[in-house]
Scaffold this motif. Structure first.
Motif, mmCIF file in Angstrom:
data_model
loop_
_atom_site.group_PDB
_atom_site.id
_atom_site.type_symbol
_atom_site.label_atom_id
_atom_site.label_comp_id
_atom_site.label_asym_id
_atom_site.label_seq_id
_atom_site.Cartn_x
_atom_site.Cartn_y
_atom_site.Cartn_z
ATOM 1 N N LEU A 36 33.908 48.484 50.759
ATOM 2 C CA LEU A 36 34.896 48.753 49.720
ATOM 3 C C LEU A 36 34.753 47.796 48.545
ATOM 4 O O LEU A 36 35.007 48.162 47.412
ATOM 5 C CB LEU A 36 36.307 48.633 50.289
ATOM 6 N N GLY A 37 34.401 46.559 48.822
ATOM 7 C CA GLY A 37 34.281 45.551 47.773
ATOM 8 C C GLY A 37 34.611 44.179 48.323
ATOM 9 O O GLY A 37 34.738 43.980 49.526
ATOM 10 N N THR A 38 34.775 43.230 47.402
ATOM 11 C CA THR A 38 35.052 41.842 47.753
ATOM 12 C C THR A 38 36.431 41.449 47.257
ATOM 13 O O THR A 38 36.799 41.756 46.126
ATOM 14 C CB THR A 38 33.994 40.912 47.116
ATOM 15 N N VAL A 39 37.188 40.763 48.101
ATOM 16 C CA VAL A 39 38.509 40.267 47.710
ATOM 17 C C VAL A 39 38.299 39.075 46.793
ATOM 18 O O VAL A 39 37.625 38.113 47.151
ATOM 19 C CB VAL A 39 39.342 39.832 48.938
ATOM 20 N N THR A 40 38.867 39.136 45.583
ATOM 21 C CA THR A 40 38.718 38.031 44.637
ATOM 22 C C THR A 40 40.019 37.285 44.414
ATOM 23 O O THR A 40 40.002 36.181 43.892
ATOM 24 C CB THR A 40 38.192 38.524 43.282
ATOM 25 N N GLN A 41 41.140 37.883 44.797
ATOM 26 C CA GLN A 41 42.424 37.206 44.616
ATOM 27 C C GLN A 41 43.428 37.782 45.603
ATOM 28 O O GLN A 41 43.447 38.974 45.870
ATOM 29 C CB GLN A 41 42.928 37.398 43.190
ATOM 30 N N ALA A 55 43.190 41.703 45.045
ATOM 31 C CA ALA A 55 42.232 42.189 44.055
ATOM 32 C C ALA A 55 40.910 42.402 44.775
ATOM 33 O O ALA A 55 40.342 41.463 45.326
ATOM 34 C CB ALA A 55 42.078 41.185 42.923
ATOM 35 N N VAL A 56 40.447 43.645 44.805
ATOM 36 C CA VAL A 56 39.187 43.998 45.475
ATOM 37 C C VAL A 56 38.271 44.622 44.427
ATOM 38 O O VAL A 56 38.631 45.598 43.778
ATOM 39 C CB VAL A 56 39.433 44.999 46.623
ATOM 40 N N PRO A 60 31.984 40.882 42.339
ATOM 41 C CA PRO A 60 32.850 39.726 42.099
ATOM 42 C C PRO A 60 32.416 38.860 40.920
ATOM 43 O O PRO A 60 33.183 38.022 40.460
ATOM 44 C CB PRO A 60 32.779 38.943 43.411
ATOM 45 N N ASP A 61 31.221 39.079 40.380
ATOM 46 C CA ASP A 61 30.746 38.309 39.228
ATOM 47 C C ASP A 61 31.124 38.950 37.897
ATOM 48 O O ASP A 61 30.886 38.375 36.835
ATOM 49 C CB ASP A 61 29.231 38.137 39.297
ATOM 50 N N GLU A 62 31.719 40.139 37.937
ATOM 51 C CA GLU A 62 32.101 40.865 36.727
ATOM 52 C C GLU A 62 33.305 40.190 36.061
ATOM 53 O O GLU A 62 34.168 39.644 36.728
ATOM 54 C CB GLU A 62 32.455 42.308 37.103
ATOM 55 N N ASN A 63 33.372 40.244 34.742
ATOM 56 C CA ASN A 63 34.503 39.689 34.006
ATOM 57 C C ASN A 63 35.767 40.472 34.331
ATOM 58 O O ASN A 63 35.739 41.698 34.426
ATOM 59 C CB ASN A 63 34.255 39.750 32.495
ATOM 60 N N ALA A 64 36.880 39.754 34.467
ATOM 61 C CA ALA A 64 38.151 40.380 34.845
ATOM 62 C C ALA A 64 38.540 41.502 33.889
ATOM 63 O O ALA A 64 39.055 42.538 34.321
ATOM 64 C CB ALA A 64 39.255 39.329 34.906
ATOM 65 N N GLU A 65 38.296 41.343 32.599
ATOM 66 C CA GLU A 65 38.696 42.373 31.630
ATOM 67 C C GLU A 65 37.849 43.637 31.725
ATOM 68 O O GLU A 65 38.212 44.681 31.193
ATOM 69 C CB GLU A 65 38.678 41.830 30.201
ATOM 70 N N ASP A 66 36.721 43.581 32.443
ATOM 71 C CA ASP A 66 35.857 44.747 32.612
ATOM 72 C C ASP A 66 36.107 45.527 33.894
ATOM 73 O O ASP A 66 35.494 46.554 34.136
ATOM 74 C CB ASP A 66 34.383 44.312 32.589
ATOM 75 N N VAL A 67 37.040 45.049 34.723
ATOM 76 C CA VAL A 67 37.331 45.684 36.002
ATOM 77 C C VAL A 67 38.323 46.819 35.813
ATOM 78 O O VAL A 67 39.341 46.660 35.154
ATOM 79 C CB VAL A 67 37.894 44.653 37.009
#
Length: 74
Positions: A36-41, A55-56, A60-67
């Protein structure tokens, strides 16, 4: 005519909350063992309301504003 009321991807992400060792930097898998993805927060509400936010993301290296934002409520 069949109509879906639940987005399966969002449901699988929400249900992953109940896996053991849920926490930041953990890769989540659904019940079908698809990533599913990686938990970042992780945010656990401290007021007693019971709210939990995870936050999944796929990258995980992507900028927060691009998610892209999606959510599921259980």
């Amino acid at each position: 005519m069949t109509q879906n009321y639940v987005k399966e991807n969002n449901l699988q992400t929400a249900m992953a909350e109940y896996q053991d060792n849920m926490g930041e930097e953990r890769t989540l898998y659904d019940q079908y063992e698809s990533e599913l993805g990686t938990v970042t927060q992780v945010y656990d509400n401290t007021t007693g309301a019971g709210e939990q936010v995870y936050a999944v993301v796929k990258n995980p290296d992507e900028n927060a504003e691009d998610v892209e934002e999606n959510y599921a409520i259980l």
